[in-house]
Design a protein around this motif. Structure first.
Motif, PDB file in Angstrom:
ATOM      1  N   ILE A 260      43.640  42.168  36.711  1.00  0.00           N
ATOM      2  CA  ILE A 260      43.435  40.835  37.252  1.00  0.00           C
ATOM      3  C   ILE A 260      44.515  40.535  38.284  1.00  0.00           C
ATOM      4  N   GLN A 261      44.178  39.638  39.203  1.00  0.00           N
ATOM      5  CA  GLN A 261      45.169  39.155  40.159  1.00  0.00           C
ATOM      6  C   GLN A 261      44.937  37.670  40.370  1.00  0.00           C
ATOM      7  N   GLY A 262      46.004  36.967  40.706  1.00  0.00           N
ATOM      8  CA  GLY A 262      45.848  35.536  40.923  1.00  0.00           C
ATOM      9  C   GLY A 262      47.078  34.762  40.484  1.00  0.00           C
ATOM     10  N   TYR A 263      47.013  33.465  40.608  1.00  0.00           N
ATOM     11  CA  TYR A 263      48.158  32.603  40.345  1.00  0.00           C
ATOM     12  C   TYR A 263      48.594  32.616  38.885  1.00  0.00           C
ATOM     13  N   TYR A 264      47.720  33.066  37.969  1.00  0.00           N
ATOM     14  CA  TYR A 264      48.135  33.130  36.563  1.00  0.00           C
ATOM     15  C   TYR A 264      49.340  34.047  36.404  1.00  0.00           C
ATOM     16  N   TYR A 265      49.371  35.118  37.172  1.00  0.00           N
ATOM     17  CA  TYR A 265      50.520  36.023  37.149  1.00  0.00           C
ATOM     18  C   TYR A 265      51.577  35.599  38.165  1.00  0.00           C
ATOM     19  N   SER A 266      51.130  35.356  39.394  1.00  0.00           N
ATOM     20  CA  SER A 266      52.095  35.017  40.431  1.00  0.00           C
ATOM     21  C   SER A 266      51.383  34.532  41.679  1.00  0.00           C
ATOM     22  N   LYS A 267      52.016  33.626  42.403  1.00  0.00           N
ATOM     23  CA  LYS A 267      51.578  33.283  43.741  1.00  0.00           C
ATOM     24  C   LYS A 267      51.981  34.429  44.674  1.00  0.00           C
ATOM     25  N   PRO A 268      51.413  34.475  45.882  1.00  0.00           N
ATOM     26  CA  PRO A 268      51.854  35.504  46.838  1.00  0.00           C
ATOM     27  C   PRO A 268      53.363  35.417  47.067  1.00  0.00           C
TER      28      PRO A 268
ATOM     29  N   ASN B 131      35.925  31.312  38.843  1.00  0.00           N
ATOM     30  CA  ASN B 131      36.012  29.861  38.656  1.00  0.00           C
ATOM     31  C   ASN B 131      35.003  29.364  37.631  1.00  0.00           C
ATOM     32  N   GLY B 132      33.913  30.122  37.419  1.00  0.00           N
ATOM     33  CA  GLY B 132      32.904  29.741  36.437  1.00  0.00           C
ATOM     34  C   GLY B 132      33.314  30.002  35.003  1.00  0.00           C
ATOM     35  N   ILE B 133      34.480  30.643  34.833  1.00  0.00           N
ATOM     36  CA  ILE B 133      35.017  30.872  33.482  1.00  0.00           C
ATOM     37  C   ILE B 133      36.006  29.758  33.193  1.00  0.00           C
ATOM     38  N   ASN B 134      35.626  28.827  32.361  1.00  0.00           N
ATOM     39  CA  ASN B 134      36.503  27.682  32.079  1.00  0.00           C
ATOM     40  C   ASN B 134      36.199  27.096  30.706  1.00  0.00           C
ATOM     41  N   ASP B 135      37.006  26.122  30.298  1.00  0.00           N
ATOM     42  CA  ASP B 135      36.885  25.534  28.971  1.00  0.00           C
ATOM     43  C   ASP B 135      35.577  24.780  28.768  1.00  0.00           C
ATOM     44  N   VAL B 136      34.847  24.530  29.860  1.00  0.00           N
ATOM     45  CA  VAL B 136      33.569  23.818  29.753  1.00  0.00           C
ATOM     46  C   VAL B 136      32.505  24.736  29.146  1.00  0.00           C
ATOM     47  N   ARG B 137      32.825  26.020  29.091  1.00  0.00           N
ATOM     48  CA  ARG B 137      31.920  27.019  28.547  1.00  0.00           C
ATOM     49  C   ARG B 137      30.638  27.113  29.365  1.00  0.00           C
ATOM     50  N   ASP B 138      30.800  27.483  30.622  1.00  0.00           N
ATOM     51  CA  ASP B 138      29.668  27.689  31.519  1.00  0.00           C
ATOM     52  C   ASP B 138      29.014  29.024  31.148  1.00  0.00           C
ATOM     53  N   ALA B 139      27.945  28.956  30.363  1.00  0.00           N
ATOM     54  CA  ALA B 139      27.322  30.179  29.839  1.00  0.00           C
ATOM     55  C   ALA B 139      26.816  31.073  30.958  1.00  0.00           C
ATOM     56  N   ASP B 140      26.225  30.471  31.987  1.00  0.00           N
ATOM     57  CA  ASP B 140      25.699  31.277  33.090  1.00  0.00           C
ATOM     58  C   ASP B 140      26.820  31.976  33.844  1.00  0.00           C
ATOM     59  N   GLY B 141      27.903  31.231  34.125  1.00  0.00           N
ATOM     60  CA  GLY B 141      29.030  31.807  34.841  1.00  0.00           C
ATOM     61  C   GLY B 141      29.662  32.955  34.078  1.00  0.00           C
ATOM     62  N   GLU B 142      29.814  32.783  32.781  1.00  0.00           N
ATOM     63  CA  GLU B 142      30.409  33.835  31.961  1.00  0.00           C
ATOM     64  C   GLU B 142      29.488  35.044  31.862  1.00  0.00           C
TER      65      GLU B 142
ATOM     66  N   ALA C  39      45.049  30.875  31.472  1.00  0.00           N
ATOM     67  CA  ALA C  39      45.104  31.765  30.315  1.00  0.00           C
ATOM     68  C   ALA C  39      43.709  31.986  29.746  1.00  0.00           C
ATOM     69  N   TYR C  40      42.869  30.953  29.790  1.00  0.00           N
ATOM     70  CA  TYR C  40      41.501  31.073  29.278  1.00  0.00           C
ATOM     71  C   TYR C  40      40.745  32.168  30.033  1.00  0.00           C
ATOM     72  N   GLN C  41      40.872  32.173  31.357  1.00  0.00           N
ATOM     73  CA  GLN C  41      40.218  33.197  32.154  1.00  0.00           C
ATOM     74  C   GLN C  41      40.780  34.579  31.830  1.00  0.00           C
ATOM     75  N   CYS C  42      42.083  34.665  31.692  1.00  0.00           N
ATOM     76  CA  CYS C  42      42.733  35.944  31.405  1.00  0.00           C
ATOM     77  C   CYS C  42      42.254  36.519  30.077  1.00  0.00           C
ATOM     78  N   VAL C  43      42.202  35.705  29.050  1.00  0.00           N
ATOM     79  CA  VAL C  43      41.765  36.148  27.727  1.00  0.00           C
ATOM     80  C   VAL C  43      40.302  36.575  27.769  1.00  0.00           C
ATOM     81  N   PHE C  44      39.469  35.777  28.439  1.00  0.00           N
ATOM     82  CA  PHE C  44      38.046  36.115  28.555  1.00  0.00           C
ATOM     83  C   PHE C  44      37.871  37.472  29.225  1.00  0.00           C
ATOM     84  N   LEU C  45      38.570  37.690  30.321  1.00  0.00           N
ATOM     85  CA  LEU C  45      38.450  38.947  31.061  1.00  0.00           C
ATOM     86  C   LEU C  45      38.969  40.119  30.241  1.00  0.00           C
ATOM     87  N   ARG C  46      40.078  39.918  29.563  1.00  0.00           N
ATOM     88  CA  ARG C  46      40.625  40.975  28.703  1.00  0.00           C
ATOM     89  C   ARG C  46      39.623  41.347  27.611  1.00  0.00           C
TER      90      ARG C  46
END
Length: 237
Positions: free
Chosen positions: A210-218, A160-171, A196-203
């Motif tokens: 990765i797992q989560g709603y970006y790909y699919s809900k349960p 959740n700390g990876i977002n467009d706000v650019r949380d340097a500590d979280g990243e 998508a921002y989180q996905c690109v950062f992680l990649r």
């Protein structure tokens, strides 16, 4: 896989479809099941069912799929756990390398010598062990190295700390966890990826899966089966 965009596995999630009330969250009924010891037969059923369904998908041609199943603290205390795991594999015909068992840091810290022996026994037959919700417990790196952990799952609170706000500590925290895990020879999985921002950062920072709603809900089995047969690559955009 975050680099390939392919579905590499699934996590077995439990929901209680109660007549008249709809789906009940595991947060509501799992604690009760643990208190009453019902978690042991429930856990055995989940394990058997997950292995059987994964074998069905293997027979349908999706031979690369792995399944992850969560273990509870109460199950780890059960003397018959190892034989229950073996029985699930034997009955389904699923090879051990396609089963991943998830535990948490706090579970490892209780009865450490007994847990170490059990986890080593599980690892030796080829089952992968994954550390769930990493970063929310209280284990040290010296403890972490004592256990045969093959995968590490970054807790969603860090994602959740990876977002467009650019949380340097979280990243920075997420980058450090990925680097540390790779240095210890572990696969890294990010939980709770929703954008998508989180996905690109992680990649871009070397996260393996990765797992989560970006790909699919349960999804129930039939819906997941349709997604498998669709064979659409799920790349970060």
């Amino acid at each position: 896989g975050v680099q390939s965009g392919t579905i590499v596995g699934m996590e077995a999630l439990l929901r209680w479809d109660f007549p008249g009330s709809g789906m009940i969250s595991p947060a509501d009924f799992i604690p009760l099941a643990e208190e009453s010891s019902l978690i042991v037969p429930i856990g055995s059923w989940v394990l058997r069912t997950a292995c059987q369904q994964t074998k069905v998908w293997h027979q349908a041609g999706f031979t690369h799929l792995k399944v992850a199943v969560n273990l509870s603290a109460r199950q780890l205390q059960e003397k018959q756990l190892f034989s229950s795991i073996q029985q699930a594999l034997d009955e389904s015909g699923l090879s051990p390398e396609y089963l991943e068992l998830e535990i948490t840091e706090s579970m490892m810290m209780e009865n450490m010598s007994e847990v170490t022996a059990l986890l080593t026994q599980i690892d030796q037959i080829g089952i992968r062990l994954s550390l769930d919700d990493f970063g929310t417990g209280y284990s040290s790196l010296s403890h972490l190295r004592r256990f045969p952990i093959r995968s590490l799952k970054i807790d969603r609170s860090f994602i959740n700390g990876i977002n467009d706000v650019r949380d340097a500590d979280g990243e920075a925290i997420v980058k450090t966890i990925i680097l540390m895990a790779h240095q210890l020879g572990m696969t890294v999985i990010a939980e709770g990826v929703e954008t998508a921002y989180q996905c690109v950062f992680l990649r871009d920072n070397g996260c393996d899966q990765i797992q989560g709603y970006y790909y699919s809900k349960p999804l129930p089995v039939d819906a997941f089966d349709r997604m498998l047969h669709h064979r659409r690559a799920l790349h970060c955009h």
